[in-house]
Design a protein around this motif. Structure first.
Motif, PDB file in Angstrom:
ATOM      1  N   THR A 155       3.224  -8.099  -2.501  1.00 46.23           N
ATOM      2  CA  THR A 155       3.277  -7.153  -3.217  1.00 46.23           C
ATOM      3  C   THR A 155       2.254  -7.177  -4.583  1.00 46.23           C
ATOM      4  N   TYR A 214      -1.802  -3.863  -0.857  1.00 42.92           N
ATOM      5  CA  TYR A 214      -1.354  -2.548  -0.589  1.00 42.92           C
ATOM      6  C   TYR A 214       0.221  -2.248  -0.940  1.00 42.92           C
ATOM      7  N   TYR A 215       0.309  -1.009  -1.360  1.00 42.20           N
ATOM      8  CA  TYR A 215       1.400  -0.467  -1.812  1.00 42.20           C
ATOM      9  C   TYR A 215       2.504  -0.291  -0.520  1.00 42.20           C
ATOM     10  N   VAL A 216       3.648  -0.628  -0.906  1.00 38.48           N
ATOM     11  CA  VAL A 216       4.547  -0.309   0.354  1.00 38.48           C
ATOM     12  C   VAL A 216       4.579   0.943   0.906  1.00 38.48           C
ATOM     13  N   ASN A 217       4.592   1.876   0.144  1.00 39.59           N
ATOM     14  CA  ASN A 217       4.434   3.219   0.599  1.00 39.59           C
ATOM     15  C   ASN A 217       3.361   3.629   1.240  1.00 39.59           C
ATOM     16  N   GLU A 218       2.094   2.885   0.795  1.00 42.66           N
ATOM     17  CA  GLU A 218       0.933   3.463   1.750  1.00 42.66           C
ATOM     18  C   GLU A 218       1.129   2.725   3.006  1.00 42.66           C
ATOM     19  N   ILE A 220       3.803   2.366   4.675  1.00 43.15           N
ATOM     20  CA  ILE A 220       4.864   3.099   5.432  1.00 43.15           C
ATOM     21  C   ILE A 220       4.188   4.518   5.898  1.00 43.15           C
ATOM     22  N   ASP A 221       3.406   4.781   5.217  1.00 39.52           N
ATOM     23  CA  ASP A 221       2.635   6.347   5.677  1.00 39.52           C
ATOM     24  C   ASP A 221       1.489   5.845   6.748  1.00 39.52           C
ATOM     25  N   VAL A 233      11.851  -2.110   6.577  1.00 37.98           N
ATOM     26  CA  VAL A 233      11.203  -2.741   5.616  1.00 37.98           C
ATOM     27  C   VAL A 233      12.082  -3.624   4.851  1.00 37.98           C
ATOM     28  N   GLN A 241      16.559  -3.734   1.755  1.00 41.13           N
ATOM     29  CA  GLN A 241      15.612  -2.943   1.697  1.00 41.13           C
ATOM     30  C   GLN A 241      14.421  -3.430   0.891  1.00 41.13           C
ATOM     31  N   SER A 243      10.844  -3.183  -1.259  1.00 42.22           N
ATOM     32  CA  SER A 243      10.094  -2.336  -2.185  1.00 42.22           C
ATOM     33  C   SER A 243       9.132  -2.769  -3.150  1.00 42.22           C
ATOM     34  N   GLU A 244       8.563  -2.114  -3.987  1.00 42.65           N
ATOM     35  CA  GLU A 244       7.645  -2.820  -4.906  1.00 42.65           C
ATOM     36  C   GLU A 244       8.200  -3.669  -5.716  1.00 42.65           C
TER      37      GLU A 244
END
Ligand SMILES: C[S@@+](CC[C@H](N)C(=O)[O-])C[C@H]1O[C@@H](n2cnc3c(N)ncnc32)[C@H](O)[C@@H]1O
Length: 256
Positions: A155, A214-218, A220-221, A233, A241, A243-244
């Protein structure tokens, strides 16, 4: 006679020289514990798994840990010297693990496998989301049904907290090395520059490694737009879980 460590410098491809000292540089990594963790994930989500490929397997430390527990394990890596060292290690430990040179973005297996792994932030060597997307599709095509794809990323927190303007040096009898790390928050490129000095070499080697954070959310998308189902994740080496706020995140994807 004093050894002259100050020599001309030569820029070389990532891992072409680091390969020879990689296992020393990675001594702090407990592959046994990591493999047990990955084993627990496999048991939870694809308990019948028998065939596993480790993509970007490096010098094969993971494969050595997996091999006693799965009847068919394979490895692939981009770097010829990493593969060569893996071969030597397998021979030394008495394992015959098939392993070959290949690229993450484009690989075709003769037979599908039950699990695809890509660990130790190897995926961060892909510096665009398009490349990661290509890898996702490639992994999907090479998986059996059901199949599991597990990969990890480092991260931004890890890069900022531990590796921005980081410096490390180590002196062994046969070689010296330094590692300089920096993180560019705008480009999200994490750079590692290794200077490797072998006692018996006429030149010193410089390797510049670039990894995209990379961001975790990107991620996931991206996975949501792929044929995979995202099933977990995970934070570090736990089942919490991710996360960032994590330093490392494992993604668990299923083909079903
Ligand atoms: C940090 S090392 C991790 C190696 C191994 N997974 C481990 O846990 O020790 C990253 C590896 O990714 C490989 N690699 C980088 N880009 C690649 C690509 N495009 N295709 C295949 N392997 C690649 C490198 O050669 C290197 O062995």
């Amino acid at each position: 006679l004093a050894i002259n460590w100050q020599k001309k410098e030569k820029q070389v491809e990532p891992y072409s020289k680091l390969a020879f000292i990689y296992d020393d540089v990675m001594l702090h990594v407990n592959y046994e514990t990591w493999a047990k963790y990955i084993g627990r994930i496999i048991k939870k989500y694809n308990p019948e798994a028998k065939t596993i490929i480790d993509i970007a397997c490096g010098t094969g430390s993971f494969l050595l840990e997996l091999s006693p527990n799965y009847p068919f394990v394979y490895g692939m890596d981009y770097s010829y010297n990493m593969i060569r060292n893996a071969h030597e290690k397998f021979y030394l430990y008495g394992y015959a693990i098939p392993i070959w040179q290949g690229n993450i973005r484009e690989f075709y297996l003769k037979k599908t496998v039950d699990v695809v792994l890509c660990l130790y932030d190897s995926i961060n060597y892909l510096t665009t989301l398009e490349d990661v997307n290509q890898f996702l599709h490639c992994a999907y095509e090479n998986l059996s049904n059901p199949g599991l794809f597990i990969f990890d990323i480092c991260t931004e927190k890890n890069s900022i907290k531990y590796f921005n303007n980081y410096f490390e040096k180590n002196k062994k009898q046969e070689y010296h090395y330094t590692r300089k790390s920096s993180y560019n928050i705008k480009t999200r490129i994490h750079k590692n520059i290794f200077k490797i000095q072998f006692k018996n070499s006429a030149v010193n080697f410089l390797e510049e490694h670039q990894q995209k954070i990379y961001y975790v959310n990107e991620m996931i998308d991206l996975i949501a737009n792929s044929p995979f189902t995202l099933i977990d994740v995970l934070d570090g080496f736990s089942f919490k879980q991710g996360s960032e706020n994590s330093l490392r995140v494992h993604f668990v994807l299923k083909k079903e």
